[in-house]
Motif scaffolding. Structure first.
Motif, PDB file in Angstrom:
ATOM      1  N   ASP A 112       0.856  -1.193   0.000  1.00 47.61           N
ATOM      2  CA  ASP A 112       0.000   0.000   0.000  1.00 47.61           C
ATOM      3  C   ASP A 112       0.892   1.244   0.000  1.00 47.61           C
ATOM      4  OD1 ASP A 112      -2.067   1.791   0.159  1.00 47.61           O
ATOM      5  OD2 ASP A 112      -2.480   1.421   2.281  1.00 47.61           O
ATOM      6  N   PRO A 113       1.262   1.759  -1.176  1.00 49.63           N
ATOM      7  CA  PRO A 113       2.161   2.913  -1.249  1.00 49.63           C
ATOM      8  C   PRO A 113       1.589   4.175  -0.614  1.00 49.63           C
ATOM      9  CG  PRO A 113       1.963   1.870  -3.396  1.00 49.63           C
ATOM     10  CD  PRO A 113       0.954   1.241  -2.500  1.00 49.63           C
ATOM     11  N   ALA A 114       0.290   4.226  -0.394  1.00 52.21           N
ATOM     12  CA  ALA A 114      -0.312   5.415   0.215  1.00 52.21           C
ATOM     13  C   ALA A 114       0.124   5.595   1.664  1.00 52.21           C
ATOM     14  CB  ALA A 114      -1.830   5.326   0.138  1.00 52.21           C
ATOM     15  N   LEU A 115       0.693   4.573   2.293  1.00 50.02           N
ATOM     16  CA  LEU A 115       1.181   4.713   3.664  1.00 50.02           C
ATOM     17  C   LEU A 115       2.285   5.764   3.773  1.00 50.02           C
ATOM     18  CD1 LEU A 115       1.392   1.007   4.863  1.00 50.02           C
ATOM     19  CD2 LEU A 115      -0.222   2.744   5.618  1.00 50.02           C
ATOM     20  N   CYS A 116       3.065   5.899   2.716  1.00 51.38           N
ATOM     21  CA  CYS A 116       4.151   6.874   2.701  1.00 51.38           C
ATOM     22  C   CYS A 116       3.803   8.114   1.898  1.00 51.38           C
ATOM     23  CB  CYS A 116       5.412   6.252   2.122  1.00 51.38           C
ATOM     24  SG  CYS A 116       6.153   5.041   3.192  1.00 51.38           S
ATOM     25  N   LEU A 118       2.900   8.130  -1.237  1.00 51.85           N
ATOM     26  CA  LEU A 118       3.245   7.983  -2.645  1.00 51.85           C
ATOM     27  C   LEU A 118       1.968   8.031  -3.475  1.00 51.85           C
ATOM     28  CD1 LEU A 118       5.862   5.130  -2.330  1.00 51.85           C
ATOM     29  CD2 LEU A 118       6.308   7.528  -2.763  1.00 51.85           C
ATOM     30  N   PRO A 119       2.060   8.505  -4.703  1.00 47.93           N
ATOM     31  CA  PRO A 119       0.849   8.575  -5.533  1.00 47.93           C
ATOM     32  C   PRO A 119       0.310   7.177  -5.845  1.00 47.93           C
ATOM     33  CG  PRO A 119       2.788   9.282  -6.757  1.00 47.93           C
ATOM     34  CD  PRO A 119       3.230   9.049  -5.363  1.00 47.93           C
ATOM     35  N   SER A 120      -0.959   7.124  -6.189  1.00 45.90           N
ATOM     36  CA  SER A 120      -1.608   5.841  -6.437  1.00 45.90           C
ATOM     37  C   SER A 120      -1.156   5.191  -7.738  1.00 45.90           C
ATOM     38  CB  SER A 120      -3.123   6.019  -6.449  1.00 45.90           C
ATOM     39  OG  SER A 120      -3.490   6.905  -7.489  1.00 45.90           O
ATOM     40  N   SER A 121      -0.365   5.885  -8.530  1.00 47.96           N
ATOM     41  CA  SER A 121       0.137   5.279  -9.775  1.00 47.96           C
ATOM     42  C   SER A 121       1.093   4.128  -9.479  1.00 47.96           C
ATOM     43  CB  SER A 121       0.828   6.329 -10.635  1.00 47.96           C
ATOM     44  OG  SER A 121       1.957   6.840  -9.970  1.00 47.96           O
ATOM     45  N   PHE A 122       1.689   4.107  -8.274  1.00 44.35           N
ATOM     46  CA  PHE A 122       2.585   3.016  -7.909  1.00 44.35           C
ATOM     47  C   PHE A 122       1.810   1.733  -7.630  1.00 44.35           C
ATOM     48  CE2 PHE A 122       5.324   6.640  -6.823  1.00 44.35           C
ATOM     49  CZ  PHE A 122       6.447   6.286  -7.545  1.00 44.35           C
ATOM     50  N   THR A 123       0.521   1.833  -7.404  1.00 46.94           N
ATOM     51  CA  THR A 123      -0.292   0.657  -7.133  1.00 46.94           C
ATOM     52  C   THR A 123      -0.382  -0.241  -8.356  1.00 46.94           C
ATOM     53  OG1 THR A 123      -1.565   2.070  -5.650  1.00 46.94           O
ATOM     54  CG2 THR A 123      -2.476  -0.078  -6.125  1.00 46.94           C
ATOM     55  N   SER A 124      -0.286   0.331  -9.539  1.00 43.08           N
ATOM     56  CA  SER A 124      -0.356  -0.475 -10.761  1.00 43.08           C
ATOM     57  C   SER A 124       0.857  -1.383 -10.919  1.00 43.08           C
ATOM     58  CB  SER A 124      -0.489   0.431 -11.977  1.00 43.08           C
ATOM     59  OG  SER A 124       0.659   1.241 -12.100  1.00 43.08           O
ATOM     60  N   MET A 125       1.959  -1.062 -10.259  1.00 45.54           N
ATOM     61  CA  MET A 125       3.174  -1.864 -10.348  1.00 45.54           C
ATOM     62  C   MET A 125       3.339  -2.773  -9.134  1.00 45.54           C
ATOM     63  SD  MET A 125       5.770   1.007 -11.940  1.00 45.54           S
ATOM     64  CE  MET A 125       6.364   1.410 -10.352  1.00 45.54           C
TER      65      MET A 125
END
Length: 154
Positions: A112-116, A118-125
């Motif tokens: 869950d990159p949103a913890l830091c 980070l934008p949600s675009s990292f969720t696709s990777m």
């Protein structure tokens, strides 16, 4: 994907136990300082990789993941630390907990990159990031095991 994670989890459980068996056979040959170094290095690296993979494989809530990986990290640290003396046990517990906490936090941020923030675009990777981190941590575990076995021979 799940098969890959399960295989890497099994590999990262076999590596510490094989190093532990090798270490247990030769434990009378080591000084306290060498035993403390081996204990801290092995407990930290192996609990880091195991904690990360525990979170990826079982994907519990964050609190349960921290508790589960901390228990496994402490077990690894205690098992390595009991082979030498009491100060090695303390080092093993400390580095086992530290590695497990770091591994769980690393896995939580990857999941869950949103913890830091980070934008949600990292969720696709997400899938690619799990594979890369799992492979990297497995390579670090193998390298640590090889270095520890090499240091036994020297």
């Amino acid at each position: 994907m799940n098969l890959f994670l399960y295989v890497m989890f099994a590999v990262n459980l076999i590596i510490p136990f094989s190093v532990f068996n090798n270490f247990a056979k030769k434990r009378r040959l080591f000084t306290d300082r060498y035993g403390a170094t081996i204990t801290s290095a092995s407990a930290y690296v192996f609990s880091l990789s195991t904690g990360t993979l525990l979170f990826f494989v079982f994907s519990p809530s964050l609190v349960n993941g921290i508790l589960l990986s901390t228990a496994v990290g402490v077990f690894l640290g205690v098992s390595y630390g009991l082979l030498i003396k009491f100060h090695s046990l303390l080092l093993g517990v400390f580095y086992g907990m530290l590695g497990a906490w770091m591994g769980t936090m690393l896995a939580a941020v990857i999941a869950d990159p949103a913890l830091c923030g980070l934008p949600s675009s990292f969720t696709s990777m997400l899938l690619m990031n799990k594979i890369i981190i799992t492979g990297f941590l497995s390579a670090i575990s193998v390298l640590t095991a090889l270095l520890l076995r090499f240091s036994f021979r020297v």
